[in-house]
Motif scaffolding. Structure first.
Motif, PDB file in Angstrom:
ATOM      1  N   GLN A   1      -1.178  -1.390  -4.100  1.00 31.33           N
ATOM      2  CA  GLN A   1      -2.464  -1.424  -3.397  1.00 31.33           C
ATOM      3  C   GLN A   1      -3.070  -0.033  -3.283  1.00 31.33           C
ATOM      4  OE1 GLN A   1      -2.047  -3.356   0.381  1.00 31.33           O
ATOM      5  NE2 GLN A   1      -1.454  -5.325  -0.499  1.00 31.33           N
TER       6      GLN A   1
ATOM      7  N   HIS B   1       0.716  -2.921   4.188  1.00 28.20           N
ATOM      8  CA  HIS B   1      -0.174  -3.758   3.374  1.00 28.20           C
ATOM      9  C   HIS B   1      -1.580  -3.601   3.935  1.00 28.20           C
ATOM     10  CE1 HIS B   1       2.636  -6.231   0.826  1.00 28.20           C
ATOM     11  NE2 HIS B   1       3.481  -5.639   1.641  1.00 28.20           N
TER      12      HIS B   1
ATOM     13  N   TYR C   1       0.833  -1.210   0.000  1.00 25.44           N
ATOM     14  CA  TYR C   1       0.000   0.000   0.000  1.00 25.44           C
ATOM     15  C   TYR C   1       0.868   1.260   0.000  1.00 25.44           C
ATOM     16  CZ  TYR C   1      -3.686   3.288   1.276  1.00 25.44           C
ATOM     17  OH  TYR C   1      -4.564   4.349   1.282  1.00 25.44           O
TER      18      TYR C   1
END
Length: 687
Positions: free
Chosen positions: A443, A406, A381
């Motif tokens: 992400q 993440h 992310y």
């Protein structure tokens, strides 16, 4: 008869290679059924407190028969248990290849020989294997061969007459130029001669499509694959099929370069520039370079294919070692190279790293019902989580790196050692609840795109969602069936794939590679960008590539804008020549690690002075320094770089120096006082 066999057993000893980090082989008393022709067979022997499978390198006389005065006496040797005769002996040229690799890369000969053999064939008491069944063949009619372009015809006219001898050929073809079709035509000609073909690819996820094309083109030809996702039993069968000549085509990743092929007629190295051909553990060989040596040894041609050749291969073209063959146009009749655009983001306001112009490009792709790829080579992310109050950042507890955010499983994860913990609800240092992610990965970009285009079908492709070949095949099927509008992906999507509906490639976050400490970073960045740009417009719809950058005037981007790979490679080689970097110098590196950095640096400083500099004036040894990532998995790391304008001089130095480090035991890696672990790498890709 029994007495005759006993006498025969006394006459011979076996010189056996064992998988151990020692630069020596071991002698054993030969079993009763031994003959001089057993060289190359596997043998079960006692070793230490256990039993190992070794490889017979020589069948030699015992002392006392008048032919081997320096041989050990029989009572000094342990008896070998049994010789395994379920396979033919390993060929002499295969043994030579492994021993050359061990010598050049400064590894133990036993490691090189035994680790090239599948695990299932290295067990002293293997589970009972099924008889080697015929390699499966797909029974269907071979498809019609596509018409060749003028470039493909010219390349084949050059190569086909030279199939019966050694030549090294760099197939420099732009993305989408039909290099695979050239491979298939060459394979067809070699198969017609009754010979075998070795086809190397850099990564597992490139094998399914290539394997499908090969088996479709040659439906009645036995084809086997060798890579890490092939089961142990299947790998043993495939290895044996190649050894016996039953398998005519072998497709594999870097370890497949060691596949024994008694009727080898051609070696092909696809994406020859890819750093994945370099082994980073154990014997740190480079499969591309070994493949070229193997082709020369076997007297067969080798073809190195790439749209972005490595500077080393380009230099070999310039020196005349390789012949350059060009494919300058795309194979599809209506396909042209994509239009390149550089978006100068210095004065732009970005939304989660995405400019308004880039978002408009994606919107146009959606409106036209075409696929788009947003490329960002960073998974997760965000690269780091930080506290807005005290400045705490999510450093890894075991590495000199940040743990990546993440979002899906709400974890902080180190991409180097795997250390994982839940995302904290408040700052571990000050208790502040305002923790913010900095930077962005796949992400986060995916999340942003879903907000901008809620109606779009968005698919993220990275190592977090495609950890196995089967998972990748599912994702690939989605893309090919056009169930996806926008792809968000890393370098997994950058090379080797052909998606006809993909027309737009948008690149974000590329500037980090321009000024990295690693002097190979520009080479990798350019290859990556050229490869990912090549995914666009490979069929009848024109492609567009948009690269966001704060340095649009950089020479790398200007070469990219013109699709001018030769110009970039010439610039890169000029810079390397001026700096004395490879390929204009040979390098080796000793890396060491321990719990305390002082112990590591002391060890490296001590071994640096083991050989007087005046004995090897052509070899320069730099001072020991901490590695860029000084701490990995809880251990501190440093390195010692050796450099010489002469590859031979460097090898001569290593041959004298390394036994002195290991107290004469000939080890090329091992342990030292202070809890130090060390190892040497020749031709390192990272310094």
């Amino acid at each position: 008869m029994q007495k005759s066999l006993e006498n025969q057993a006394v006459l011979w000893r076996l010189r056996v290679a064992i998988d151990a980090p020692l630069a020596v082989n071991f002698d054993y008393l030969a079993p009763a059924d031994t003959t001089p022709s057993d060289v190359g067979l596997r043998v079960v022997v006692p070793f230490g407190s256990g039993r190992r499978v070794g490889l017979i390198l020589a069948v030699l006389p015992l002392s006392g028969d008048g032919t081997a005065a320096d041989a050990p006496a029989a009572d000094q040797l342990k008896p070998a248990e049994s010789i395994l005769r379920d396979l033919p002996p390993m060929p002499v040229d295969w043994i030579s290849l492994c021993l050359f690799a061990a010598s050049y890369y400064q590894a133990a000969p036993g490691e090189a020989l035994l680790q090239a053999i599948p695990t299932g064939l290295r067990k002293p008491d293997p589970v009972k294997r099924r008889a080697l069944k015929a390699v499966s063949k797909i029974e269907h009619e071979a498809p019609m061969q596509p018409a060749l372009t003028a470039g493909q015809t010219a390349v084949l006219d050059d190569l086909l007459p030279r199939l019966n001898g050694y030549s090294a050929n760099l197939l420099f073809g732009i993305t989408g130029s039909g290099k695979t079709e050239v491979y298939l035509r060459l394979i067809e000609a070699v198969l017609a001669q009754g010979k075998q073909v070795l086809l190397l690819v850099p990564e597992i996820n490139l094998t399914p499509l290539l394997e499908a094309r090969v088996t479709q083109r040659f439906p009645h030809v036995p084809v086997v694959s060798l890579h890490s996702e092939v089961t142990e039993a299947a790998r043993a069968r495939h290895f044996a099929a190649a050894l016996t000549g039953e398998a005519h085509i072998v497709i594999g990743t870097r370890l497949a370069v060691f596949t024994p092929m008694p009727k080898l007629g051609l070696i092909i190295i696809d994406e020859e520039h890819d750093p994945a051909y370099k082994q980073l553990e154990g014997m740190r060989y480079h499969a591309r370079d070994l493949a070229v040596w193997r082709a020369h040894q076997a007297g067969v041609p080798v073809v190195l294919g790439s749209a972005t050749p490595s500077p080393e291969s380009w230099a070999n073209v310039q020196s005349g070692r390789y012949q350059r063959l060009d494919l300058p146009e795309r194979a599809h009749a209506d396909a042209v190279l994509p239009a390149m655009t550089l978006l100068d983001t210095r004065r732009m306001t970005l939304d989660e790293g995405l400019s308004a112009q880039l978002l408009e490009e994606l919107a146009q792709g959606l409106a036209a019902k075409e696929q788009s790829l947003l490329f960002i080579n960073r998974r997760g992310y965000a690269p780091v989580l930080t506290c807005t109050a005290c400045g705490w950042v999510s450093n890894c507890r075991r590495c000199a790196a940040h743990r990546v955010v993440h979002s899906l499983d709400r974890t902080l994860r180190c991409h180097h050692c795997g250390d994982t913990s839940p995302i904290p609800r408040q700052c571990p240092d000050c208790g502040n609840a305002d923790l913010r992610p900095l930077g962005r990965g796949t992400q986060r970009v995916e999340e942003s795109l879903r907000k901008h285009f809620p109606q779009a079908r968005i698919l993220r492709v990275d190592r977090d969602v495609a950890t196995t070949r089967k998972q990748w095949e599912v994702l690939e099927a989605q893309i090919r069936s056009q169930d996806v509008d926008i792809l968000v992906g890393t370098q997994m999507l950058a090379k080797g794939h052909d998606f006809p509906a993909l027309t737009r490639v948008c690149v974000v976050g590329a500037d980090a590679g321009l000024f990295a400490a690693d002097w190979r970073a520009p080479e990798r960045l350019f290859a990556q960008l050229m490869q990912v740009a090549g995914r666009a417009g490979r069929a009848d719809r024109p492609g567009r590539v948009i690269v966001q950058t704060e340095h649009p005037d950089h020479a790398l981007y200007q070469c990219l804008l013109r699709h001018d790979t030769p110009a970039f490679l010439d610039l890169e080689l000029t810079a390397r020549q001026q700096a004395g970097f490879p390929p204009y110098a040979a390098q080796a590196i000793v890396r060491a690690e321990a719990k305390q950095i002082d112990n590591v640096l002391d060890f490296l400083q001590r071994i640096r002075g083991l050989v007087p500099q005046e004995q090897h004036p052509e070899v320069f040894i730099y001072d020991p320094v901490p590695m860029r990532m000084v701490r990995l998995a809880g251990r501190e790391r440093a390195q010692l770089l050796l450099e010489s304008p002469s590859r031979i001089a460097l090898q001569n130095f290593l041959n004298q120096w390394l036994p002195m480090i290991s107290a004469g035991r000939g080890m090329t890696r091992g342990h030292a006082p202070g809890g130090v672990r060390w190892g040497v790498e020749v031709d390192p890709l990272e310094c």
